[in-house]
Design a protein around this motif. Structure first.
Motif, short mmCIF file in Angstrom:
data_model
loop_
_atom_site.label_atom_id
_atom_site.label_comp_id
_atom_site.label_asym_id
_atom_site.label_seq_id
_atom_site.Cartn_x
_atom_site.Cartn_y
_atom_site.Cartn_z
N SER A 98 0.82 -1.21 0.00
CA SER A 98 -0.10 0.03 -0.08
C SER A 98 0.88 1.27 0.04
O SER A 98 1.62 1.52 0.97
CB SER A 98 -1.00 -0.01 1.24
N VAL A 99 0.72 2.01 -1.03
CA VAL A 99 1.75 3.12 -1.37
C VAL A 99 1.02 4.49 -1.27
O VAL A 99 -0.07 4.60 -1.60
CB VAL A 99 2.54 2.85 -2.40
N LEU A 100 1.50 5.51 -0.73
CA LEU A 100 1.06 6.77 -0.52
C LEU A 100 2.13 7.65 -1.20
O LEU A 100 3.29 7.55 -1.03
CB LEU A 100 0.97 7.24 0.87
N ILE A 101 1.73 8.38 -2.34
CA ILE A 101 2.49 9.32 -3.10
C ILE A 101 2.21 10.71 -2.80
O ILE A 101 0.93 11.19 -2.89
CB ILE A 101 2.44 8.88 -4.66
N VAL A 102 3.20 11.50 -2.62
CA VAL A 102 2.89 12.96 -2.26
C VAL A 102 3.45 13.56 -3.56
O VAL A 102 4.83 13.62 -3.60
CB VAL A 102 3.39 13.46 -0.98
N GLY A 103 2.82 14.74 -4.17
CA GLY A 103 3.29 15.52 -5.24
C GLY A 103 2.32 15.76 -6.18
O GLY A 103 1.47 15.28 -6.24
N GLY A 104 2.79 16.83 -7.02
CA GLY A 104 1.82 17.32 -8.12
C GLY A 104 2.47 17.39 -9.49
O GLY A 104 1.77 17.98 -10.46
N GLY A 105 3.73 16.91 -9.73
CA GLY A 105 4.21 16.79 -10.77
C GLY A 105 4.43 15.58 -11.66
O GLY A 105 3.76 14.59 -11.41
N ASP A 106 5.13 15.55 -12.75
CA ASP A 106 5.16 14.45 -13.79
C ASP A 106 5.82 13.04 -12.77
O ASP A 106 5.10 12.02 -13.17
CB ASP A 106 6.07 14.72 -14.82
N SER A 107 6.74 13.07 -11.94
CA SER A 107 7.18 12.37 -11.24
C SER A 107 6.36 11.51 -10.48
O SER A 107 5.99 10.36 -10.38
CB SER A 107 8.30 12.65 -10.47
N ALA A 108 5.56 12.21 -9.67
CA ALA A 108 4.04 11.77 -8.86
C ALA A 108 3.27 11.08 -9.54
O ALA A 108 2.82 9.94 -9.42
CB ALA A 108 3.66 13.02 -8.10
N VAL A 109 2.85 11.74 -10.78
CA VAL A 109 1.73 11.22 -11.52
C VAL A 109 2.21 9.90 -12.16
O VAL A 109 1.46 9.00 -12.32
CB VAL A 109 1.04 12.05 -12.52
N ASP A 110 3.36 9.94 -12.78
CA ASP A 110 3.88 8.75 -13.60
C ASP A 110 4.11 7.67 -12.91
O ASP A 110 3.81 6.27 -12.97
CB ASP A 110 5.23 9.04 -14.13
N TRP A 111 4.68 7.70 -11.55
CA TRP A 111 4.80 6.67 -10.73
C TRP A 111 3.33 6.17 -10.07
O TRP A 111 3.46 4.94 -9.83
CB TRP A 111 5.71 7.20 -9.37
N ALA A 112 2.80 7.02 -9.99
CA ALA A 112 1.02 6.45 -9.56
C ALA A 112 0.71 5.49 -10.61
O ALA A 112 -0.06 4.38 -10.26
CB ALA A 112 0.21 7.67 -9.38
N LEU A 113 0.88 6.00 -11.71
CA LEU A 113 0.32 5.07 -12.86
C LEU A 113 1.17 3.96 -13.05
O LEU A 113 0.66 2.76 -13.34
CB LEU A 113 0.37 6.15 -14.26
N ASN A 114 2.51 3.92 -12.61
CA ASN A 114 3.32 2.85 -12.99
C ASN A 114 3.12 1.88 -11.95
O ASN A 114 3.14 0.41 -12.22
CB ASN A 114 4.77 3.46 -12.74
N LEU A 115 2.70 2.17 -10.67
CA LEU A 115 2.50 1.18 -9.80
C LEU A 115 0.87 1.07 -9.61
O LEU A 115 0.66 -0.02 -8.63
CB LEU A 115 2.99 1.86 -8.34
N ASN A 116 0.22 1.50 -10.37
CA ASN A 116 -1.38 1.33 -10.17
C ASN A 116 -1.69 -0.21 -10.14
O ASN A 116 -2.58 -0.71 -9.19
CB ASN A 116 -2.10 2.21 -11.25
N ASP A 117 -1.44 -0.98 -11.08
CA ASP A 117 -1.74 -2.39 -11.07
C ASP A 117 -0.68 -3.39 -10.45
O ASP A 117 -0.56 -4.42 -10.67
CB ASP A 117 -2.07 -2.82 -12.59
N TYR A 118 0.49 -2.59 -9.73
CA TYR A 118 1.50 -3.35 -9.45
C TYR A 118 1.54 -3.54 -7.77
O TYR A 118 2.09 -4.56 -7.16
CB TYR A 118 2.88 -2.68 -9.77
N CYS A 119 0.77 -2.40 -7.17
CA CYS A 119 0.60 -2.51 -5.68
C CYS A 119 -0.75 -2.56 -5.28
O CYS A 119 -1.46 -2.83 -5.75
CB CYS A 119 0.81 -0.98 -5.26
N LYS A 120 -0.77 -3.03 -4.17
CA LYS A 120 -2.21 -3.54 -3.36
C LYS A 120 -3.00 -2.35 -3.48
O LYS A 120 -4.26 -2.20 -4.02
CB LYS A 120 -1.91 -3.70 -2.08
N SER A 121 -2.35 -1.07 -3.28
CA SER A 121 -3.23 0.42 -3.50
C SER A 121 -2.25 1.33 -3.72
O SER A 121 -1.18 1.38 -2.90
CB SER A 121 -4.04 0.58 -2.06
N VAL A 122 -2.84 2.43 -4.36
CA VAL A 122 -2.04 3.76 -4.56
C VAL A 122 -2.88 4.76 -4.37
O VAL A 122 -3.94 4.96 -4.92
CB VAL A 122 -1.46 3.81 -6.08
#
Length: 329
Positions: A152-176
């Motif tokens: 279960s992952v919490l991401i903090v941020g509002g730029g490309d890195s935050a959004v890209d990692w959220a999408l990258n981990l979307n189907d890889y982690c239990k929750s994002v």
């Protein structure tokens, strides 16, 4: 004293492609890199993050891009000096430059500075528990995403890195869960559209209050910055993407024209010092749009190499297409 036609400072994507294109133009090339590996910022910060601005690829993982660029550059066998930091630049005469590093001196007819954003350190956040759990569930970059699999992952941020990692981990982690202190994100429109249709839980106007755990992160408290309402999340990892502090290091003392942390270049990517060029994220063309994309760095590197070639061999052609020249590989 061995003299190279082109010396490139920085073995990131721009520098590696510049070395390849210089090889295409028949130039003798050396690369000086302060890190112990090639790939620059991509290898250090984004080895498992998707990159979207590479022609021919819908998306490509950072480490795969670095690997392919290195293979491409090595076609012409440039000399690569790793773990070596450029410290001083000396103009010996109208045709020869000397680059002093922490390990010795290098001599070159031309120089291309492609040091990315320079030395970089993440912008950290001063909240209870964050520093305590760095590398114990709190991360400012992800070198190996396998440590997050099924978490279960919490991401903090509002730029490309935050959004890209959220999408990258979307189907890889239990929750994002992705939180941002404002409503708008500073990311590619296509990524934001994908985010809207993903399973990522997006919370705007939310900020991090504190992190708790034992030996590793166990929970985080976030709050709505409009109502002050708090929410506790059970998490296994916290990813913080607030950008990086960049520093040109010794380069800023080379008497180059610099605006803030950007080296000023002309249309041919030449700096204020003759025979010294620059390309990539650290440059700014006066009157031009600054666009920090790897694709732009590739083009700038090619222009710098072509201009360097013209200085070294004034009778050379301005343009030389690889499809016409061909490669014996």
């Amino acid at each position: 004293m061995e003299i190279y036609d082109v010396t490139i400072i920085g073995a990131g994507p721009t520098g590696l492609f510049g070395a390849f294109y210089a090889g295409l133009r028949g130039l003798k090339v050396k690369i000086i890199e302060s890190l112990p590996e090639v790939g620059g910022q991509v290898s250090v910060l984004y080895p498992e993050k998707y990159i979207y601005d590479i022609a021919g690829f819908q998306k490509i993982i950072g480490k795969d891009l670095s690997k392919e660029l290195y293979k491409q550059a090595m076609v012409f066998k440039p000399k690569i000096c790793l773990n070596e930091t450029a410290q001083n630049l000396n103009v010996l005469n109208d045709e020869l430059l000397e680059i002093e590093t922490d390990k010795g001196k290098h001599h070159s007819k031309t120089l291309i500075i492609s040091a990315g954003i320079g030395a970089f350190t993440p912008n950290k956040i001063n909240k209870p528990g964050v520093s305590e759990f760095e590398d114990k569930g709190v991360y400012y970059s992800v070198a190996n995403r396998s440590i997050l699999k099924g978490k279960s992952v919490l991401i903090v941020g509002g730029g490309d890195s935050a959004v890209d990692w959220a999408l990258n981990l979307n189907d890889y982690c239990k929750s994002v869960t992705l939180i941002h202190r404002r409503e708008g994100f500073r990311a590619l429109e296509s990524s934001l559209d994908e985010l809207k249709h993903s399973n990522v839980e997006v919370k705007t106007f939310y900020e991090l209050k504190e992190v708790k755990g034992t030996d590793i992160v166990k929970s985080a408290t976030i709050y709505d910055n409009k109502t002050s309402e708090e929410t506790k999340l059970n998490i296994d990892a916290l990813l913080i993407f607030f950008g990086h502090k960049a520093d040109l290091g010794p380069i800023k003392n080379w008497n180059l024209d610099i605006d803030k942390r950007n080296i000023i270049v002309d249309v041919n990517m030449q700096t204020s010092i003759p025979r010294v060029f620059a390309a990539g994220d650290l440059v700014s063309q006066e009157g031009g749009l600054k666009l920090n994309l790897i694709a732009v760095g590739f083009a700038q590197a090619a222009i710098a190499v072509a201009a360097a070639k013209k200085l070294i061999d004034p009778n050379s052609a301005t343009f030389e297409h690889s499809s016409e020249k061909g490669l014996n590989i």
